[in-house]
Design an enzyme around this catalytic site. Sequence first.
Site, PDB file in Angstrom:
ATOM      1  CG  ASP A   7      33.124   4.984  22.082  1.00  0.00           C
ATOM      2  OD1 ASP A   7      32.754   5.806  22.949  1.00  0.00           O
ATOM      3  OD2 ASP A   7      32.365   4.508  21.229  1.00  0.00           O
ATOM      4  CD  GLU A  67      32.878   9.873  23.581  1.00  0.00           C
ATOM      5  OE1 GLU A  67      33.272  10.454  22.559  1.00  0.00           O
ATOM      6  OE2 GLU A  67      31.926   9.084  23.598  1.00  0.00           O
ATOM      7  CG  ASP A 140      30.978   1.372  19.390  1.00  0.00           C
ATOM      8  OD1 ASP A 140      30.427   1.911  20.355  1.00  0.00           O
ATOM      9  OD2 ASP A 140      30.371   0.724  18.523  1.00  0.00           O
TER      10      ASP A 140
END
Length: 170
Positions: A7, A67, A140
């Site tokens: 992330d 991501e 996260d």
Amino acid sequence: MKIIGIDPGYATIGYGIVDYRNTRFTTLDYGAVITTPDHPFPERLLQIYEEICAIMERHRPEAAAIEKLFFSNNKTTGIDVAQARGVILLACQQNGVACYEYTPMQVKQAVVGYGKAAKPQVMDMTRRLLHLEKLPKPDDTADALAVAICHAHAAPSRLTMKIEQLSSKR
């Protein structure tokens, strides 16, 4: 298949390493790379790069799932995250790890089965799929594990890839 989910960010970069075999997940490691605002931004980027490289060297993942950026109102923050994402992609490439990118909607679809699922739903399913007693913190880290799950569900199997390679040679 050993997958690192990431992330991206520049203050907190979540990561999670999972092994996906025979439709079962094994959680190998997870955590976060934390940089502090009291350091110049280029130093923070170097820290991100070095720590991601160290994680890759330690675990030797076969794939990296990252991501995709989602820009909201603050473009300046988005640009800084994009720069951090760039050093993460560089770390993957220099470690010979193929990168795959997924939108937040794709992650939600893969983990929950609904692309517009609420964050708590995604977090709970991530915990359940990985057989964790409680959800990793910070968020996260849990997001990175969800991205890894997404790749496990979305990536073509080695058998499928081999069949496609043989078909393309005909």
